[in-house]
Design a protein around this motif. Sequence first.
Motif, PDB file in Angstrom:
ATOM      1  N   GLU A 125       1.962  -4.621   8.550  1.00  0.00           N
ATOM      2  CA  GLU A 125       2.414  -3.234   8.645  1.00  0.00           C
ATOM      3  C   GLU A 125       3.870  -3.118   8.214  1.00  0.00           C
ATOM      4  OE1 GLU A 125       2.193   0.865   9.421  1.00  0.00           O
ATOM      5  OE2 GLU A 125       0.650  -0.641   9.139  1.00  0.00           O
ATOM      6  N   GLN A 126       4.679  -4.107   8.541  1.00  0.00           N
ATOM      7  CA  GLN A 126       6.074  -4.103   8.104  1.00  0.00           C
ATOM      8  C   GLN A 126       6.156  -4.146   6.574  1.00  0.00           C
ATOM      9  OE1 GLN A 126       8.853  -6.765  10.178  1.00  0.00           O
ATOM     10  NE2 GLN A 126       7.279  -7.051  11.761  1.00  0.00           N
ATOM     11  N   VAL A 127       5.338  -4.988   5.962  1.00  0.00           N
ATOM     12  CA  VAL A 127       5.311  -5.078   4.498  1.00  0.00           C
ATOM     13  C   VAL A 127       4.846  -3.753   3.912  1.00  0.00           C
ATOM     14  CG1 VAL A 127       4.201  -6.205   2.522  1.00  0.00           C
ATOM     15  CG2 VAL A 127       4.997  -7.586   4.458  1.00  0.00           C
ATOM     16  N   ARG A 128       3.764  -3.229   4.441  1.00  0.00           N
ATOM     17  CA  ARG A 128       3.191  -1.978   3.933  1.00  0.00           C
ATOM     18  C   ARG A 128       4.201  -0.835   3.997  1.00  0.00           C
ATOM     19  NH1 ARG A 128       0.727   2.661   5.395  1.00  0.00           N
ATOM     20  NH2 ARG A 128       1.220   2.354   7.578  1.00  0.00           N
ATOM     21  N   THR A 129       4.839  -0.655   5.145  1.00  0.00           N
ATOM     22  CA  THR A 129       5.764   0.468   5.299  1.00  0.00           C
ATOM     23  C   THR A 129       7.009   0.300   4.431  1.00  0.00           C
ATOM     24  OG1 THR A 129       6.752  -0.508   7.284  1.00  0.00           O
ATOM     25  CG2 THR A 129       4.979   1.088   7.607  1.00  0.00           C
ATOM     26  N   GLN A 130       7.455  -0.927   4.235  1.00  0.00           N
ATOM     27  CA  GLN A 130       8.625  -1.141   3.383  1.00  0.00           C
ATOM     28  C   GLN A 130       8.307  -0.849   1.915  1.00  0.00           C
ATOM     29  OE1 GLN A 130      11.040  -4.743   4.213  1.00  0.00           O
ATOM     30  NE2 GLN A 130       9.751  -4.928   6.043  1.00  0.00           N
ATOM     31  N   ALA A 148       8.218   2.885   1.584  1.00  0.00           N
ATOM     32  CA  ALA A 148       9.578   3.419   1.605  1.00  0.00           C
ATOM     33  C   ALA A 148      10.259   3.224   0.252  1.00  0.00           C
ATOM     34  CB  ALA A 148      10.392   2.758   2.710  1.00  0.00           C
ATOM     35  N   GLN A 149      10.036   2.079  -0.379  1.00  0.00           N
ATOM     36  CA  GLN A 149      10.652   1.824  -1.679  1.00  0.00           C
ATOM     37  C   GLN A 149      10.021   2.681  -2.773  1.00  0.00           C
ATOM     38  OE1 GLN A 149      11.167  -2.355  -2.608  1.00  0.00           O
ATOM     39  NE2 GLN A 149      11.863  -2.790  -0.528  1.00  0.00           N
ATOM     40  N   ILE A 150       8.738   2.961  -2.660  1.00  0.00           N
ATOM     41  CA  ILE A 150       8.081   3.857  -3.621  1.00  0.00           C
ATOM     42  C   ILE A 150       8.630   5.274  -3.433  1.00  0.00           C
ATOM     43  CG2 ILE A 150       5.884   4.965  -4.258  1.00  0.00           C
ATOM     44  CD1 ILE A 150       4.533   2.239  -3.590  1.00  0.00           C
ATOM     45  N   ASP A 151       8.695   5.734  -2.178  1.00  0.00           N
ATOM     46  CA  ASP A 151       9.192   7.079  -1.884  1.00  0.00           C
ATOM     47  C   ASP A 151      10.646   7.256  -2.316  1.00  0.00           C
ATOM     48  OD1 ASP A 151       6.753   7.846  -0.858  1.00  0.00           O
ATOM     49  OD2 ASP A 151       7.356   7.652   1.242  1.00  0.00           O
ATOM     50  N   ALA A 152      11.434   6.187  -2.211  1.00  0.00           N
ATOM     51  CA  ALA A 152      12.852   6.256  -2.582  1.00  0.00           C
ATOM     52  C   ALA A 152      13.066   6.122  -4.086  1.00  0.00           C
ATOM     53  CB  ALA A 152      13.626   5.167  -1.851  1.00  0.00           C
ATOM     54  N   GLU A 169      -4.317  -2.149   2.085  1.00  0.00           N
ATOM     55  CA  GLU A 169      -4.074  -0.855   2.723  1.00  0.00           C
ATOM     56  C   GLU A 169      -3.237   0.060   1.826  1.00  0.00           C
ATOM     57  OE1 GLU A 169      -3.050  -0.824   6.824  1.00  0.00           O
ATOM     58  OE2 GLU A 169      -4.687  -2.194   7.344  1.00  0.00           O
ATOM     59  N   LEU A 170      -2.307  -0.517   1.080  1.00  0.00           N
ATOM     60  CA  LEU A 170      -1.533   0.274   0.120  1.00  0.00           C
ATOM     61  C   LEU A 170      -2.449   0.845  -0.962  1.00  0.00           C
ATOM     62  CD1 LEU A 170       1.573  -2.049  -0.206  1.00  0.00           C
ATOM     63  CD2 LEU A 170       1.613   0.334   0.578  1.00  0.00           C
ATOM     64  N   GLU A 171      -3.426   0.037  -1.370  1.00  0.00           N
ATOM     65  CA  GLU A 171      -4.359   0.500  -2.400  1.00  0.00           C
ATOM     66  C   GLU A 171      -5.263   1.598  -1.847  1.00  0.00           C
ATOM     67  OE1 GLU A 171      -6.915  -1.295  -6.036  1.00  0.00           O
ATOM     68  OE2 GLU A 171      -6.784  -2.547  -4.247  1.00  0.00           O
ATOM     69  N   GLU A 172      -5.757   1.407  -0.632  1.00  0.00           N
ATOM     70  CA  GLU A 172      -6.619   2.411  -0.014  1.00  0.00           C
ATOM     71  C   GLU A 172      -5.888   3.740   0.174  1.00  0.00           C
ATOM     72  OE1 GLU A 172      -7.920   0.529   3.592  1.00  0.00           O
ATOM     73  OE2 GLU A 172      -9.457  -0.644   2.557  1.00  0.00           O
ATOM     74  N   ALA A 173      -4.578   3.674   0.411  1.00  0.00           N
ATOM     75  CA  ALA A 173      -3.783   4.886   0.604  1.00  0.00           C
ATOM     76  C   ALA A 173      -3.323   5.493  -0.720  1.00  0.00           C
ATOM     77  CB  ALA A 173      -2.573   4.581   1.482  1.00  0.00           C
ATOM     78  N   TYR A 203      -1.227   4.143  -3.062  1.00  0.00           N
ATOM     79  CA  TYR A 203       0.119   3.807  -3.528  1.00  0.00           C
ATOM     80  C   TYR A 203       0.116   2.777  -4.659  1.00  0.00           C
ATOM     81  CZ  TYR A 203       2.275   6.323   0.329  1.00  0.00           C
ATOM     82  OH  TYR A 203       2.687   7.305   1.180  1.00  0.00           O
ATOM     83  N   VAL A 204      -0.845   1.886  -4.641  1.00  0.00           N
ATOM     84  CA  VAL A 204      -0.899   0.830  -5.660  1.00  0.00           C
ATOM     85  C   VAL A 204      -2.320   0.706  -6.180  1.00  0.00           C
ATOM     86  CG1 VAL A 204       1.007  -0.460  -4.586  1.00  0.00           C
ATOM     87  CG2 VAL A 204      -1.354  -1.078  -4.043  1.00  0.00           C
ATOM     88  N   GLU A 205      -2.450   0.001  -7.294  1.00  0.00           N
ATOM     89  CA  GLU A 205      -3.773  -0.309  -7.815  1.00  0.00           C
ATOM     90  C   GLU A 205      -3.788  -1.759  -8.244  1.00  0.00           C
ATOM     91  OE1 GLU A 205      -4.778   1.957 -11.303  1.00  0.00           O
ATOM     92  OE2 GLU A 205      -2.739   1.829 -12.055  1.00  0.00           O
ATOM     93  N   THR A 206      -4.919  -2.415  -8.001  1.00  0.00           N
ATOM     94  CA  THR A 206      -5.082  -3.804  -8.396  1.00  0.00           C
ATOM     95  C   THR A 206      -5.856  -3.837  -9.690  1.00  0.00           C
ATOM     96  OG1 THR A 206      -5.038  -4.515  -6.095  1.00  0.00           O
ATOM     97  CG2 THR A 206      -5.980  -6.049  -7.682  1.00  0.00           C
ATOM     98  N   ARG A 207      -5.330  -4.590 -10.633  1.00  0.00           N
ATOM     99  CA  ARG A 207      -5.957  -4.708 -11.946  1.00  0.00           C
ATOM    100  C   ARG A 207      -6.446  -6.132 -12.174  1.00  0.00           C
ATOM    101  NH1 ARG A 207      -1.010  -1.804 -15.168  1.00  0.00           N
ATOM    102  NH2 ARG A 207      -1.050   0.157 -14.011  1.00  0.00           N
TER     103      ARG A 207
END
Length: 118
Positions: free
Chosen positions: A15-20, A23-27, A59-63, A65-69
Motif C-alpha cells: 500500500e505504501q508503494v501504491r500510494t507513493q 502521488a507521483q503520477i498526480d504530481a 492494484e495500480l493497474e486495476e485502478a 494508473y498503469v498498464e502492463t505490456r
Amino acid sequence: MDLFVDATSPTPPFEQVRTQVIAQIDAGELVAGTRLPPVRALAAELGLAANTVARAYKELEEAGYVETRGRAGTFVKGADAASARAAGAARTYVETVRRLGVTADDAVEFVRAALRDR
C-alpha cells in the motif's frame, strides 16, 4: 522514481508503494508513458518480496494508473486521469465499507445519495 518503505508503519508495504506511485503520477513526476522499474528490481531496491511489489503494480493497474505490456514492462497509463482517480477512490470506498460491515446494497445507496447531494 523515488520510493521508500517505512517498516515501522502500520500501512502494509504494498500500500505504501501504491500510494507513493499514485502521488507521483498526480504530481506530474511520473508522466504517461514512463516505464516503471521491473517488479524484481524495485523489490530488491526497497528490500521487499517481489510479490509485494507485484501486488502494488496489480492494484495500480486495476485502478487505471498503469498498464502492463507483457515483457516490455509496466508503464504509466496515458488514459483519462480523472477516470483513474475515480476508480481508485471507488476501490478505497469499497475497502472502507467492507471493513465497516456495510452491505453492498447499502453502500450503493450511500453513493446514490451522495451523488444527489450537490
